[in-house]
Design an enzyme around this catalytic site. Structure first.
Site, PDB file in Angstrom:
ATOM      1  N   GLU A 193     -26.706  51.436  -4.320  1.00 39.76           N
ATOM      2  CA  GLU A 193     -27.120  50.888  -3.039  1.00 39.76           C
ATOM      3  C   GLU A 193     -28.334  49.975  -3.111  1.00 39.76           C
ATOM      4  O   GLU A 193     -28.504  49.102  -2.265  1.00 39.76           O
ATOM      5  CB  GLU A 193     -27.419  52.044  -2.065  1.00 39.76           C
ATOM      6  CG  GLU A 193     -26.210  52.877  -1.672  1.00 39.76           C
ATOM      7  CD  GLU A 193     -25.205  52.076  -0.858  1.00 39.76           C
ATOM      8  OE1 GLU A 193     -25.627  51.369   0.081  1.00 39.76           O
ATOM      9  OE2 GLU A 193     -24.006  52.129  -1.185  1.00 39.76           O
ATOM     10  N   SER A 226     -23.254 108.452  38.745  1.00 38.28           N
ATOM     11  CA  SER A 226     -23.887 109.699  38.313  1.00 38.28           C
ATOM     12  C   SER A 226     -24.553 109.589  36.947  1.00 38.28           C
ATOM     13  O   SER A 226     -25.319 110.484  36.573  1.00 38.28           O
ATOM     14  CB  SER A 226     -22.855 110.825  38.289  1.00 38.28           C
ATOM     15  OG  SER A 226     -22.405 111.107  39.592  1.00 38.28           O
TER      16      SER A 226
END
Length: 811
Positions: free
Chosen positions: A75, A497
């Site tokens: 590159e 309960s």
């Protein structure tokens, strides 16, 4: 001369114009590329990956030098010499483009690696002259601000390389299933060809182009002196053989748990500004959710995958059993033409219902007889291959439960023939049951089908460690695919309960002994809405004077209301707050019967404080969170370690100190444990402990009109809370109780949790007095209260009755 001056002025004006629009680049010094976060179970297996882009950040020091050089040679050959822009490279590109003009080839560029960083991260990819000018100016300034190594590190971790891979580490895994250190020279050169056009050089689609370009990179590396010519030639002889890494196996259970972890991470990061700043390097505008997905977090959780799998199975078994008993058959998923030529494509086009289990199949009824039917479905032996047709029989016995669902919860008659339930062309969900092999002279049974449907009833389970609060399993509903709503943490439901222990505890704290007797008889309470007349589960049934133990074991509402009156509803509300069950409970006596609202997770944590000696339990799902570079961001461990940082061995061993609040005294907590053990041994919760032969305690819960079913129970090692009900609250049906529905689910989860472990007794705290009563019950007393009970007015030796006199005169 005038033309030159005008050109200079124009150029300077253009420069100033472009310079004014340049973005800030200084944040690149601290920038970390977005990378996936991972969530792990307690056994280090992967639960989930959170990511926008699949990227693994690797510091430049950990990227092999030859891989770095491969990208530089491919590159930007003069990367280490130029200052952001390469004039020699530009001239070379111009000459090359002139030579290739008119050939049809794409014209080459001369962007340096620094310019590519500027383009990818700052200015975008517009193909305009203005963008190129901005890119060049920024590249020069980036070179002034950052060292070359940092620029290359950003490039190699940020670049897109195809195959859904961002950065070289992800690409090495995606193409070759390797870590960076394991790449060969040829493989490194191949990765370096990808930035320009990853799709064009895909070795599976364009192997010749990929190989030619890779060899070109190897020649450039030899030209640059990064490798020898012999090494380059040897690498060229190596074929390109992609071996993509298989995605890591993810634990196939616990999706509600994992989503709860993700929400907690988002909430914590959103509220903690210091933490947000640490994770927001270079991404100041990111939301908390984006930071969770992009910060490379390593999140270790408390989830036990084996227990989680058992928990989900237990919940589904319980919900399916209720649905078959009460839900009725609600009809097929779809109807199609069941002809030999049309059923396959039509069946394949039917959308699977949300919540359909992986082991179920969509099948179409092809043939219907009196007592059986032939159904066909599609199976894919290979996920990528074509679907293959299969068929099997379903017998009338397999759908005996499929009574038609009528209005108002009523069910039709039991089916007497297949046509009562199915019709040719019906698409239904089925489970393929395995064939039963022949034994001796008995003929085996071939593969057969069972009719299935997704229940409308829902449920939730939480299992946690009472010593630490670590949540080991969490099921938030039938399936995450059906609904992401987590009923364990997000649904506010009445506990019924199962709330009663928090009513009786203030009495125990005040010194009332567990054998204290209260009147179980009619009671009237004046309220702003009129007279409230509570009743027991069996209306009109009264037991006279009974002990606290009997009241809890039989879940007597009238005694519970009397106890709440005696201790005061303010103390009941304070207890609910201390235990984290209900923070701001309304001061109404009806709250004593569980008319408030709470969550399954809160109930589990509240009960955990009974078994751990009365300390406050804060449930946690996350053990620790680490950042991308391994730094610990936070831990959930609440205990202080004295001596962990001791400078020498002479300081003695470190000691873990439990700093959690003592929300009730250990004796009262143990008395409640002992009472709740009686609920499982003799009371409404007997189905919770059937066949387990170990100490178990807990409490059932059933709300008015059977809207909610609960069971919350524990052993010394684990607390499990179970809830069942409808999302849109309505009755489960007469007689559908927590003891009948939730307790068996609890038992199935507990059996899985304790499989292979020996029974462990509940540990009594120092000072508690254990006395065996005449009926054989081992009762726990606060010292000095063993004989404090006074006989009721109607007799009853050895116990005390409290009716209208109140507790104040007795204690």
């Amino acid at each position: 001369m005038g033309g030159l001056l005008a050109g200079a002025v124009g150029g300077y004006t253009l420069y100033r114009t472009v310079d004014a629009t340049l973005p800030d680049y200084t944040w690149l010094a601290d920038y970390q590329p977005p990378q996936m976060s991972r969530i792990y179970a307690a056994d280090s297996r992967l639960l989930a990956e959170l990511a926008v882009e699949r990227r693994v950040f690797v510091p430049i020091e950990a990227i092999p030098r030859r891989l770095q050089q491969a990208f530089v040679s491919a590159e930007d050959q003069r990367f280490w010499e130029h200052h952001g822009v390469d004039p020699i490279g530009i001239l070379r590109a111009v000459i090359t483009n002139i030579e290739q003009y008119g050939t049809g080839r794409r014209l080459g560029g001369a962007s340096t690696i620094t310019q590519q960083v500027a383009k990818n991260m700052l200015v975008g990819a517009d193909r305009t002259l203005a963008r190129k000018l901005r890119e060049a100016i920024l590249a020069i300034r980036i070179e002034d601000a950052l060292p070359k190594e940092r620029i290359l590190e950003l490039y190699l971790n940020e670049i897109f390389l195809g195959a859904q891979a961002y950065g070289v580490a992800a690409a090495a895994q995606a193409y070759f299933g390797k870590g960076l250190d394991d790449l060969t020279l040829a493989e490194s050169a191949f990765l370096a060809i990808l930035p320009k056009a990853p799709n064009n050089y895909n070795p599976q689609r364009n192997p010749d182009a990929a190989r030619a370009r890779r060899d070109w990179v190897l020649d450039r590396m030899a030209e640059d002196g990064a490798v020898t010519r012999a090494e380059a030639e040897q690498a060229k002889a190596e074929p390109i053989i992609p071996r993509p890494a298989r995605r890591p196996d993810v634990v196939p259970v616990g999706q509600h748990f994992t989503e709860e972890v993700r929400r907690e991470l988002v909430a914590r990061i959103g509220q903690d500004q210091a933490l947000r700043t640490r994770l927001s390097l270079g991404r100041s505008d990111s939301s908390a959710a984006e930071l969770v997905n992009e910060s490379g977090l390593v999140v270790r959780t408390s989830l036990d995958p084996a227990l989680q799998a058992a928990t989900e199975i237990a919940l589904r078994n319980g919900l399916a059993a209720y649905d078959r008993r009460r839900g009725g058959w609600r009809g097929p998923v779809a109807r199609i033409a069941a002809t030999p030529t049309e059923w396959m494509p039509q069946l394949e086009a039917v959308t699977k219902p949300g919540g359909m289990l992986p082991e179920w199949r969509l099948a179409v009824v092809l043939e219907l007889r009196e007592r059986d039917a032939r159904l066909a479905w599609l199976e894919r032996p290979d996920a990528r291959g074509p679907a293959q047709p299969r068929n099997a029989l379903m017998s009338l016995e397999e759908l005996a439960w499929a009574r038609r669902a009528l209005s108002e919860g009523r069910l039709g008659a039991a089916p007497r023939r297949m046509a009562d339930v199915l019709a040719v062309g019906d698409v239904v969900m089925v489970e393929v049951l395995p064939a039963i092999p022949a034994q001796g002279r008995t003929a085996g049974r071939p593969e057969r089908l069972a009719l299935r449907q997704i229940p409308q009833v829902e449920g939730a389970i939480v299992a946690l460690d009472p010593a630490t609060g670590r949540v080991q399993a969490m099921a938030g509903g039938w399936s995450f695919d059906k609904s992401q709503f987590n009923r364990a943490t997000q649904a506010q439901r009445q506990p019924g309960s199962s709330f009663k222990p928090f009513v009786y505890l203030p009495a125990l704290e005040a010194g009332v002994p567990p054998n204290q007797r209260f009147l179980d008889g009619p009671i009237e309470v004046m309220t702003a809405q009129g007279v409230w007349r509570p009743a027991n589960y069996t209306a009109g049934s009264y037991n006279g004077y009974v002990s606290i133990r009997t009241a809890l074991e039989k879940s007597l509402n009238l005694v519970t209301v009397r106890v709440a009156q005696e201790v005061g509803i303010d103390k009941v509300a304070d207890t609910a707050h201390r235990f984290g069950v209900i923070d701001n409970m309304p001061r109404f006596l009806s709250m004593a019967l569980g008319a408030g609202e709470t969550t399954v997770l809160r109930m589990a944590a509240g009960y955990a404080s009974f078994v751990n000696g009365g300390r406050r339990v804060t449930p946690t799902l996350i053990d620790s969170v680490q950042g991308a570079r391994g730094q610990v961001i936070w831990r959930s461990e609440a205990r202080r370690c004295d001596g962990c940082g001791a400078p020498s061995p002479d300081a003695g061993p470190p000691e873990l100190v439990d700093d959690r609040a003592q929300i009730t005294d250990p004796i009262a907590a143990y008395q409640m444990v002992n009472l709740l053990a009686g609920v499982v041994q003799r009371g409404t919760g007997t189905r919770a402990g059937q066949g387990l032969n170990r100490p178990i305690a807990g409490k059932t819960g059933t709300t008015n009109d059977y809207f909610d079913n609960w069971f919350v129970g524990f052993t010394p090692d684990i607390v499990i809370a179970v809830w069942m009900g409808f999302d849109d609250p309505h009755t489960l049906g007469n007689g559908e109780t927590g003891g009948g529905n939730a307790a068996p689910i609890f038992r199935e989860v507990l059996e899985a949790a304790l499989r292979g472990s020996p029974p462990v007794p509940f540990r009594a705290p120092p000072g508690v007095a254990l006395v065996r009563l005449p009926d054989g019950t081992m009762e726990a007393f606060r010292p000095g209260t063993e004989n404090s009970a006074r006989a009721p007015d109607d007799g009853g030796e050895g116990s005390t009755a409290v009716g209208d006199r109140g507790l104040g005169g007795l204690y």
